[in-house]
Design an enzyme around this catalytic site. Structure first.
Site, short mmCIF file in Angstrom:
data_model
loop_
_atom_site.label_atom_id
_atom_site.label_comp_id
_atom_site.label_asym_id
_atom_site.label_seq_id
_atom_site.Cartn_x
_atom_site.Cartn_y
_atom_site.Cartn_z
N ARG A 25 12.18 -23.19 48.29
CA ARG A 25 12.14 -21.71 47.61
C ARG A 25 10.63 -21.51 47.90
O ARG A 25 9.69 -21.91 47.24
CB ARG A 25 12.64 -21.30 46.36
CG ARG A 25 14.03 -21.60 46.17
CD ARG A 25 14.51 -21.15 44.89
NE ARG A 25 15.81 -21.39 44.71
CZ ARG A 25 16.58 -21.54 43.32
NH1 ARG A 25 15.84 -21.31 42.45
NH2 ARG A 25 17.86 -21.72 43.27
N HIS A 125 18.31 -16.54 41.39
CA HIS A 125 18.21 -15.53 40.56
C HIS A 125 16.58 -15.09 40.46
O HIS A 125 16.29 -14.13 39.98
CB HIS A 125 18.23 -16.09 39.07
CG HIS A 125 17.41 -17.47 38.92
ND1 HIS A 125 17.78 -18.54 39.31
CD2 HIS A 125 16.36 -17.44 38.13
CE1 HIS A 125 16.86 -19.47 39.05
NE2 HIS A 125 15.94 -18.90 38.33
N ASP A 300 24.02 -13.46 38.75
CA ASP A 300 22.61 -13.43 39.41
C ASP A 300 22.71 -13.30 41.14
O ASP A 300 23.85 -12.74 41.40
CB ASP A 300 22.00 -15.03 39.19
CG ASP A 300 22.62 -15.97 39.99
OD1 ASP A 300 23.59 -15.80 40.17
OD2 ASP A 300 22.11 -17.05 40.29
N ARG A 305 25.40 -17.89 38.75
CA ARG A 305 25.20 -17.83 37.13
C ARG A 305 26.16 -16.55 36.54
O ARG A 305 26.31 -15.76 37.31
CB ARG A 305 23.70 -17.45 37.03
CG ARG A 305 23.08 -18.69 37.35
CD ARG A 305 21.56 -18.36 37.02
NE ARG A 305 20.62 -19.71 37.56
CZ ARG A 305 19.47 -20.25 37.19
NH1 ARG A 305 18.92 -19.69 36.23
NH2 ARG A 305 18.87 -21.19 37.59
N THR A 368 18.96 -31.74 34.75
CA THR A 368 19.31 -30.44 35.18
C THR A 368 19.46 -30.57 36.81
O THR A 368 18.87 -31.41 37.24
CB THR A 368 18.11 -29.65 34.84
OG1 THR A 368 17.98 -29.60 33.32
CG2 THR A 368 18.46 -28.07 35.43
N GLU A 387 25.52 -25.44 31.74
CA GLU A 387 23.92 -25.73 31.59
C GLU A 387 23.57 -24.36 30.85
O GLU A 387 24.06 -23.23 30.93
CB GLU A 387 23.31 -25.95 32.71
CG GLU A 387 23.40 -25.01 33.76
CD GLU A 387 22.72 -25.30 35.25
OE1 GLU A 387 22.64 -26.55 35.49
OE2 GLU A 387 22.51 -24.83 35.92
N SER A 389 21.12 -22.56 31.51
CA SER A 389 20.48 -21.58 32.16
C SER A 389 21.57 -20.64 32.84
O SER A 389 21.36 -20.35 33.96
CB SER A 389 19.64 -22.04 33.25
OG SER A 389 20.27 -23.26 33.81
#
Length: 583
Positions: A25, A125, A300, A305, A368, A387, A389
C-alpha cells in the site's frame, strides 16, 4: 482475432516494495511512477514461478478506488505476456475482497476453468483518490492472502528485478461489458472474462444463511434497518442482497454507490468515520428527531470489515465475534452440525475465549493477519474467527467478510424473534449483547490509535516497553504509584505464535502486559498505513459481576488507560497528548 507480441522491458528496482500484512500500500503518486506497478507485478509472477503462472486463470479486480482501472489494464497485459491463459474481471473491475475469495473457491468459468489466484486492487479502509492510497495484494488458490513464504520472495525479487514482460498489440479491454474476449499470443489463446460481480457471492450467501427467515424479519413493520457502504465496493452487493433478495427498502441503503474516492470520505467502518450512519442510529453528538432504526451496519472500502450497531448502541467487534460464535449453531444453517473451533487475533478481547470454554470448543489465539486463520480453516480446525479491527468471518472463504457478518447478526435477530414478530416488542441488538454479558461476563475494551507518528519515536516507545518487561516488580511498583488499587501484572511478553498447522513461528507480534484479574494492555506497531508509523494501544478489563457489566466503557477503563499512557510514556515518545482515533 487480435494477435499480440511479448516484449521484455528493462527496469531497475525500487527499494520500498515490501508487502505488509495486506499487500503493498502506497500513495497513488508512488504507484504512478513509471514501472513501479510493473516491477511489483513481475516480481509476484517470478515468485510464483512459471509452473504456477503459465496456463493459469487469474482474477484481477478490487474495490474500485482511483487508479484501479489503469492498473487492471497493465496487469492484463503483463499476465498475457507471462503466459497466463485467462484473466477473470468483475464488471467495472469491482469485486469485494471476500467476493474474490469466493470466486477463487467457487466460480467455474464458461469453459470449465477454475481460478488459481488473484491480484486484488485495494488499500482496504484507507482513503482513495488522486492524492490518497492505492494497494495491491496477491491471493492464492485457497482464496486467502499469500503466505509469508511467497510475500518474502516477492520482496526479494523487487530488490533485484532487471526486466518485466508486457504484451504489445493487446488493446485495452472494456471492463464494463460482461462477456469473454479472446486474443492470440505466442503461446496460444488468451481470454479475458468480464463477469457479474455479485452472482457468485450471493449464491454462496444463500447457501449459508436462511434467507427466508431474515426476509421475514426485514419485512416486519416492527423492524427497521440501515446499511452504509461508505461508497465502497459493498455497494455493488448491498442492493442485490438486502433489497432484491431480502426485501428491505432501498431507502435503508446509505452511500451504496461505489466511488473512486469513496465520496471524499474515509471508508473505515468505525464510530469516527461512519458519521452519517452513527447519527442515524442515534449515537451522534446531537439527538436526531427521528427514531433510529433497530439495526445498522457499515462496511469498509473493500467490504471485508464491518461495524454492527443497534438503536443507540455500539457492538464492539470483539463482542460481535463472541456473540456470533455463541449463537451460530442455532441461528445459521451452515453451522447446524456444530463449530470445528474458534479463533481470534491476539489484540482482540478475550470474550471469545470465554465462549469457547463454556461451549467446550477448540480455541486459537493468532497474530494479526487473516492468513493465520486461513491455515486453521484449511486444516479443518476453525469455523468462526474475528479481530478487533472490525473483521469477522468464517471458513466459507479465506478472507474476513463484512456482509457475511451483517447476515450473521440478522440471522441471530431473526432466530431470537421468530416467535414474536407479531408482538409489541422485538428482541433488540442491545438485548442480545446484554444477555451475552449476563451469561459470559463483559470484557470492557477500547483501542487507542496514534496515526502517522514519527517512526523513530514509535520504535523507542516499543523498546522502552520491552525493557520494562525484564522486571515485573518494577512494573508493578510504577503501576501502584499511578493507581494503588490496580491488580498486579503477572505476565509480560512479546507475543510469539507457533502455527499448529505448518509449524512456522511468528515473532514480535505485539507487547503484552497481562494482569491477575484478566485485564490486559497490548501495544502494537501497525503495518496497514501508507506513511509514518501507527501505534495501537489495546486496553481490556474483564468483569463477571452482573451488577457491574452495564457501566460506560470509557469510565470503567479510565484507571487502566491512565496506567497504559504513563507506563509507556506515550506523550514523551510521540509528542501526542491524545490519540487520533478512539474505538
Amino acid at each position: 482475432m487480435v494477435m499480440f507480441k511479448v516484449s521484455s522491458v528493462e527496469t531497475t528496482p525500487f527499494n520500498d516494495q515490501k508487502p505488509g500484512t495486506s499487500g503493498l500500500r502506497k500513495k497513488v503518486k508512488v504507484f504512478k511512477q513509471p514501472k513501479y506497478l510493473e516491477n511489483f507485478v513481475q516480481s509476484t509472477f517470478n515468485a510464483l514461478g512459471a509452473g504456477k503462472v503459465r496456463g493459469a486463470t487469474l482474477v484481477v479486480s478490487g474495490d474500485g478506488r482511483y487508479y484501479s482501472k489503469d492498473a487492471i489494464q497493465i496487469i492484463i497485459k503483463m499476465a498475457a505476456a507471462n503466459g497466463v491463459r485467462r484473466v477473470w474481471i468483475g464488471q467495472n473491475g469491482l469485486l469485494s475482497t471476500p467476493a474474490v475469495s469466493a470466486v477463487i473457491r467457487e466460480r467455474v468459468g464458461p469453459d470449465g476453468s477454475k481460478a488459481n489466484g488473484a491480484f486484488i486492487l485495494t488499500a482496504s479502509h484507507n482513503p482513495g483518490g488522486p492524492h490518497e492510497d492505492f494497494g495491491i495484494k496477491y491471493n492464492t488458490e485457497n482464496g486467502g492472502p499469500a503466505p509469508e513464504g511467497i510475500t518474502d520472495k516477492i520482496f526479494e525479487n523487487t530488490k533485484t528485478i532487471k526486466e518485466y514482460l508486457i504484451a504489445e498489440g493487446l488493446p485495452d479491454v472494456d471492463i464494463s461489458i460482461i462477456g469473454v474476449t479472446s486474443f492470440m499470443g505466442p503461446e496460444g489463446q488468451f481470454d479475458i472474462d468480464v463477469f457479474d460481480s455479485a452472482s457468485d457471492y450471493v449464491k454462496l450467501m444463500k447457501s449459508i444463511f436462511d434467507f427466508q427467515s431474515i426476509q421475514k424479519l426485514l419485512t416486519s413493520p416492527k423492524f427497521s434497518f440501515c446499511y452504509d457502504a461508505l461508497h465502497g465496493v459493498a455497494g455493488a452487493y448491498a442492493k442485490r442482497i438486502f433489497v432484491e433478495e431480502l426485501g428491505a427498502n432501498e431507502s435503508s441503503l446509505l452511500n451504496c454507490v461505489p466511488k473512486e474516492d469513496f465520496g471524499g470520505g474515509h471508508p473505515d467502518p468505525n464510530l469516527t468515520y461512519a458519521k452519517e450512519l452513527v447519527a442515524r442510529m442515534g449515537l451522534g453528538k446531537t439527538n436526531s428527531e427521528q427514531e433510529p432504526p433497530e439495526f445498522g451496519a457499515a462496511a469498509d472500502g473493500d467490504a471485508d470489515r464491518n461495524m454492527i450497531l443497534g438503536k443507540r448502541f455500539f457492538v464492539t467487534p470483539s463482542d460481535s465475534v463472541a456473540i456470533i460464535a455463541a449463537n451460530s449453531v442455532e441461528a445459521i444453517p451452515y453451522f447446524s452440525g456444530g463449530l470445528k473451533g474458534v479463533a481470534r487475533s491476539m489484540p482482540t478481547s478475550a470474550a471469545l475465549d470465554v465462549v469457547a470454554k463454556h461451549l467446550n470448543l477448540k480455541f486459537f489465539e493468532v497474530p494479526t493477519g487473516w492468513k493465520f486463520f486461513g491455515n486453521l480453516m484449511d486444516a479443518g480446525r476453525c469455523s468462526v474467527c474475528g479481530e478487533e479491527s472490525f473483521g469477522t468471518g468464517s471458513d466459507h472463504i479465506r478472507e474476513k467478510d463484512g456482509i457475511w457478518a451483517v447476515l450473521a447478526w440478522l440471522s441471530i435477530l431473526a432466530y431470537k424473534n421468530k416467535d414474536n414478530l407479531g408482538e409489541e416488542k422485538l428482541v433488540t441488538v442491545e438485548d442480545i449483547v446484554r444477555q451475552h454479558w449476563a451469561t459470559y461476563g463483559r470484557h470492557y475494551y477500547t483501542r487507542y490509535d496514534y496515526e502517522n507518528v514519527d517512526a523513530g519515536g514509535a520504535k523507542e516507545l516499543m523498546a522502552h516497553l520491552v525493557m520494562l518487561q525484564s522486571s515485573l516488580d518494577e512494573v508493578n511498583k510504577i503501576i501502584k504509584g499511578i493507581h494503588s488499587d490496580m491488580s498486579n501484572v503477572v505476565n509480560a511478553d512479546e507475543f510469539e505464535y507457533k502455527d499448529p498447522v505448518d509449524g512456522s513461528i511468528s515473532k514480535h507480534q505485539g507487547i503484552r502486559y497481562l494482569f491477575e484479574d484478566g485485564s490486559r494492555l497490548v501495544f502494537r506497531l501497525s503495518g496497514t498505513g501508507s506513511e509514518g508509523a501507527t501505534i495501537r494501544l489495546y486496553i481490556e478489563q474483564y468483569e463477571n459481576d452482573p451488577a457491574m457489566t452495564g457501566r460506560d466503557s470509557q469510565e470503567a477503563l479510565a484507571p487502566l488507560v491512565e496506567v497504559a499512557l504513563k507506563l509507556s510514556k506515550m506523550q514523551e515518545f510521540t509528542g501526542r497528548s491524545a490519540p487520533t482515533v478512539i474505538t
